[in-house]
Design a protein around this motif. Structure first.
Motif, mmCIF file in Angstrom:
data_model
loop_
_atom_site.group_PDB
_atom_site.id
_atom_site.type_symbol
_atom_site.label_atom_id
_atom_site.label_comp_id
_atom_site.label_asym_id
_atom_site.label_seq_id
_atom_site.Cartn_x
_atom_site.Cartn_y
_atom_site.Cartn_z
ATOM 1 N N MET A 2 -4.607 51.278 -12.959
ATOM 2 C CA MET A 2 -5.872 51.549 -13.649
ATOM 3 C C MET A 2 -7.068 51.270 -12.741
ATOM 4 O O MET A 2 -8.059 51.944 -12.796
ATOM 5 C CB MET A 2 -6.020 50.658 -14.880
ATOM 6 C CG MET A 2 -5.510 51.295 -16.153
ATOM 7 S SD MET A 2 -6.375 52.786 -16.593
ATOM 8 C CE MET A 2 -5.604 53.122 -18.167
ATOM 9 N N SER B 59 -8.039 54.149 -10.518
ATOM 10 C CA SER B 59 -8.179 55.492 -11.101
ATOM 11 C C SER B 59 -9.523 56.083 -10.698
ATOM 12 O O SER B 59 -10.501 55.373 -10.511
ATOM 13 C CB SER B 59 -8.082 55.413 -12.617
ATOM 14 O OG SER B 59 -9.154 54.662 -13.125
ATOM 15 N N SER C 273 -14.199 58.437 -14.202
ATOM 16 C CA SER C 273 -14.450 59.557 -15.110
ATOM 17 C C SER C 273 -15.943 59.869 -15.061
ATOM 18 O O SER C 273 -16.746 58.992 -14.735
ATOM 19 C CB SER C 273 -14.015 59.206 -16.517
ATOM 20 O OG SER C 273 -14.353 57.881 -16.832
ATOM 21 N N ALA D 53 -12.894 51.724 -17.409
ATOM 22 C CA ALA D 53 -12.157 52.727 -16.640
ATOM 23 C C ALA D 53 -12.787 52.979 -15.272
ATOM 24 O O ALA D 53 -12.100 53.329 -14.312
ATOM 25 C CB ALA D 53 -12.079 54.031 -17.419
ATOM 26 N N ASP D 54 -14.099 52.798 -15.185
ATOM 27 C CA ASP D 54 -14.745 53.017 -13.887
ATOM 28 C C ASP D 54 -14.853 51.724 -13.086
ATOM 29 O O ASP D 54 -15.686 51.585 -12.197
ATOM 30 C CB ASP D 54 -16.110 53.688 -14.070
ATOM 31 C CG ASP D 54 -16.899 53.086 -15.219
ATOM 32 O OD1 ASP D 54 -18.029 53.523 -15.450
ATOM 33 O OD2 ASP D 54 -16.363 52.193 -15.910
ATOM 34 N N SER E 195 -7.465 45.668 -18.811
ATOM 35 C CA SER E 195 -7.855 47.025 -18.450
ATOM 36 C C SER E 195 -8.015 47.883 -19.694
ATOM 37 O O SER E 195 -7.088 48.017 -20.489
ATOM 38 C CB SER E 195 -6.799 47.653 -17.548
ATOM 39 O OG SER E 195 -6.823 47.043 -16.297
ATOM 40 N N GLN F 285 -8.452 54.717 -20.172
ATOM 41 C CA GLN F 285 -9.229 55.514 -19.233
ATOM 42 C C GLN F 285 -10.419 56.224 -19.877
ATOM 43 O O GLN F 285 -11.308 56.695 -19.186
ATOM 44 C CB GLN F 285 -8.336 56.532 -18.546
ATOM 45 C CG GLN F 285 -7.800 57.552 -19.527
ATOM 46 C CD GLN F 285 -7.142 58.739 -18.845
ATOM 47 O OE1 GLN F 285 -5.946 58.924 -18.971
ATOM 48 N NE2 GLN F 285 -7.929 59.514 -18.134
ATOM 49 N N GLN F 286 -10.412 56.317 -21.185
ATOM 50 C CA GLN F 286 -11.541 56.989 -21.834
ATOM 51 C C GLN F 286 -12.769 56.087 -21.930
ATOM 52 O O GLN F 286 -13.849 56.530 -22.308
ATOM 53 C CB GLN F 286 -11.159 57.420 -23.258
ATOM 54 C CG GLN F 286 -10.087 58.485 -23.316
ATOM 55 C CD GLN F 286 -8.702 57.879 -23.419
ATOM 56 O OE1 GLN F 286 -8.496 56.726 -23.020
ATOM 57 N NE2 GLN F 286 -7.769 58.636 -23.940
ATOM 58 N N ASN G 4 -15.407 54.154 -20.206
ATOM 59 C CA ASN G 4 -16.155 53.751 -19.021
ATOM 60 C C ASN G 4 -17.256 52.786 -19.430
ATOM 61 O O ASN G 4 -17.425 52.468 -20.612
ATOM 62 C CB ASN G 4 -16.697 54.969 -18.278
ATOM 63 C CG ASN G 4 -17.663 55.758 -19.132
ATOM 64 O OD1 ASN G 4 -18.346 55.207 -19.997
ATOM 65 N ND2 ASN G 4 -17.720 57.043 -18.899
ATOM 66 N N SER H 208 -8.990 55.673 -28.558
ATOM 67 C CA SER H 208 -8.090 54.955 -27.667
ATOM 68 C C SER H 208 -8.110 53.463 -27.950
ATOM 69 O O SER H 208 -7.138 52.758 -27.709
ATOM 70 C CB SER H 208 -8.460 55.221 -26.204
ATOM 71 O OG SER H 208 -9.689 54.609 -25.900
#
Lengths: 314, 353
Positions: free
Chosen positions: A1, A4, A7, B23-24, B59, B62-63, B65, B113
């Motif tokens: 993760m 990654s 986004s 996610a970022d 963590s 990924q959706q 940020n 999510s």
């Protein structure tokens, strides 16, 4: 993760790239949840034609597990019936809940029942084409039914008895009608049918029913699991003393005959025939006629040139 | 004393933070009480022992940020306060979701999510409202969606009533009937200078005009907005019949150019045998007209069905008119102009043309 790729930052200008990807990445259940809120008609006529991924979502049976066709426009009963059948087809037998207003007929009910034996919730309101026989016949094929509403439709006590016997799992029954203040027309058909055949009932709504104290007692005897009882505008009842006590001690929520109707979803205008205004046979003079105009125009359309507003006449 | 105890407890709680990584890659912290809203975070903390320090941040999916996470935090911080009224919460929500659709979509995805159901509902509802009632092209534009369906797939309508012989038949019937009526009108005007139509039709028209001015039917656009209003549904059968009928009339009046003429024409065309005789002159079709619109292709079963529908409607209508007759008594006159159009004038005194 941690490694990654970042986004896209959610500022409007930076969104252009990878746009399509973002919508496609949306889990289908989420897209489905969004599109489902548009209602059956818009899903079929618009949403499924927007793009490939939406089409896939719109055709999926999961979109059609719950069908709500209440808040309709004026495109005509024929059209709505056709659309409803189409929607039922798309559910591929997975239909769980269906809610219809105005346009349902016996044959439509039969169609639904034939293909959706897993139906748990059936709600019809103001469907004047539905007959007691048609309803009984259809419901006999829905043994798993838990929730039934037949408001402002003609359904006899006999029919309800048959329904009660067909559906041992019935937990909610709503049979609402226009409240009559005078004359004091009494009728315990509905109450007795419920009492005799629906022992598992938890929620009972008989708005405007003409039951008497005897009928209510029968219900209390026959439905020991009642938690919620709505008796608003049941003006033949005299909810005092022992009867009142009996209700209140066992049932969590009791709405009495004269309780407020502010949260009632239908028009609660009472039919009070003995009022001095003789012309007001249907209680029309006091009612804001246009407040619920959405629901009147079954078969008319003034903006679809293909559609004839006088179709009903023929 | 209890107050200061609570204050201490609050401070203690505030002090425990849960550490997460967006996610970022940004490390963030959230108050423990907020973290409790998120099942997945709770699980991570309880079962894996992570999140309690900066180095062991949980963590996030990924959706999620940094920007979106910040939004979600704001949302949770507002709503976790117990004392707020529903009105307050609703008002906050309305302001909260004011963002462009893409952001909204991102937020929906993130909330999903994180399994934050109330926010998922809010965002989905809002997105649906963005789409609602809009034409295809506009939807694609707003949401930046590709136009990737084949022509065939796009034409998969229900409205394509050409498939249904019943509907096709009805349409043809209608068209034929109307043509017939126009013919008759034209012929009649040759014979008759003026024709006055009275009584029940007048009642009806006056109902429309003399009655509640709001009765006028609005355009489709407005109707879509009305759908969003609180729903109150007319219950009584009789009432519905009246409104059905007079609204059909107002449709006739306002949507068609020949409005009134069409109304009168179609009223004449309808056979409603159960109505009292005074209305016969309006409702009984003129002699000879029946031959005019018997379509060879109509099968008798269909015609019977249609007749039955009409009768049924008439019955409803009749039963309702008994009740509503008292509503308006001002007679309204219809007169035919020479060229086949009608004029309508409201006549406040009885009796003259």
């Amino acid at each position: 993760m941690a490694s990654s790729s970042p986004s896209p930052s959610p500022s409007p200008t930076a969104m252009k790239e990878g746009e399509f990807a973002n919508w496609a990445e949306l889990p289908p259940e989420l897209t489905s949840s969004i599109l489902h809120r548009l209602g059956a008609i818009e899903v079929v006529e618009t949403a499924q034609k927007v793009c490939r991924s939406w089409r896939r979502v719109c055709k999926d049976p999961s979109m059609w597990r719950r069908i709500d066709m209440r808040n309709l426009g004026d495109l005509g009963d024929t059209y709505y019936e056709k659309l409803c059948r189409h929607a039922v087809d798309l559910s591929r037998g997975e239909l769980v809940e269906i809610n219809l207003c105005h346009f349902a007929t016996d044959s439509l009910l039969s169609y639904i029942a034939d293909s959706s034996s897993n139906l748990r919730s059936l709600k019809v309101a103001m469907c004047y084409e539905i007959t007691s026989e048609g309803l009984t016949e259809a419901v006999s094929k829905l043994p798993l039914l838990e929730d039934l509403e037949v408001s402002y439709c003609s359904v006899s006590g006999e029919s309800l008895k048959a329904i009660g016997k067909s559906c041992p799992n019935l937990k909610t029954l709503k049979k609402n009608c226009v409240g009559y203040k005078r004359p004091r027309d009494e009728c315990d058909d509905v109450a007795l049918a419920t009492a005799e055949t629906m022992p598992g009932l938890r929620h009972l709504q008989l708005f405007g029913d003409r039951l008497t104290d005897a009928g209510l007692n029968a219900i209390l005897d026959g439905c020991p699991n009642l938690e919620h009882l709505d008796l608003r505008q049941c003006f033949n009842l005299n909810l005092v003393g022992d009867l009142e006590k009996r209700c209140l001690e066992r049932i969590k929520v009791v709405r009495r005959p004269n309780d407020s109707v502010h949260d009632y979803p239908f028009d609660a205008t009472v039919n009070d025939v003995s009022s001095s205004d003789e012309d007001d046979l249907y209680g029309l003079s006091d009612v804001d006629i246009m407040s619920e105009d959405e629901f009147y125009y079954d078969d008319l359309s003034d903006d679809n040139s293909d559609f004839d507003p006088y179709e009903y006449y023929y | 004393m209890s107050e200061s105890y609570l204050a201490i407890m609050k401070r203690e709680m505030m002090r425990s933070f849960i550490w997460v990584k967006t996610a970022d890659g940004s490390i963030q912290r959230m108050e423990q009480e907020i973290a409790m809203f998120f099942p997945m975070i709770c699980e991570e903390v309880i079962y894996k022992g992570v999140g309690t320090s900066k180095n062991h941040a949980i963590s996030l999916p990924q959706q999620v940020n940094q920007a979106i996470f910040s939004l979600i935090l704001d949302y949770c911080r507002f709503h976790k306060v117990p004392g707020r009224s529903n009105k307050e919460r609703k008002s906050y929500d309305q302001k909260f979701i004011r963002m462009d659709s893409n952001m909204l979509r991102g937020l929906a995805s993130a909330a999903d999510s994180l399994q934050l159901k109330p926010l998922v509902d809010l965002t989905c509802r809002t997105l649906a409202r963005t789409i609602e009632g809009k034409p295809l092209e506009e939807i694609r534009e707003i949401l930046n969606l590709p136009d990737d369906l084949t022509e065939e797939e796009k034409l998969e309508p229900l409205k394509n009533t050409m498939d249904d012989p019943g509907i096709r038949l009805l349409n043809r019937l209608n068209a034929k009937k109307r043509k017939e009526l126009k013919e008759r009108e034209r012929l009649k005007n040759v014979e008759v200078e003026e024709h006055v139509v009275e009584r029940s039709l007048d009642d009806l028209i006056s109902f429309i005009n003399g009655g509640d001015p709001k009765v006028v039917k609005t355009s489709k656009g407005k109707k879509k907005n009305k759908k969003k209003k609180d729903k109150k549904i007319v219950s009584s059968h009789g009432k519905e019949g009246a409104e059905d009928f007079h609204d059909k009339e107002s449709h006739g009046l306002h949507s068609k150019q020949q409005g009134v003429e069409e109304t009168v024409s179609s009223m004449r065309a309808v056979e409603i045998p159960n109505l009292p005789s005074t209305e016969d002159d309006i409702f009984t079709p003129k002699a000879g007209s029946e031959d005019g619109y018997i379509d060879d292709e109509i099968d008798p079963v269909m015609k019977e069905m249609l007749d039955r529908e009409v009768e049924d409607f008439a019955r409803r209508l009749n039963s309702n008119w008994v009740g509503s007759r008292g509503q308006e008594r001002r007679p309204v006159r219809f007169s035919m102009n020479g060229n086949g159009t009608t004029r309508r004038h409201i006549d406040l005194s009885s009796g003259h043309s």
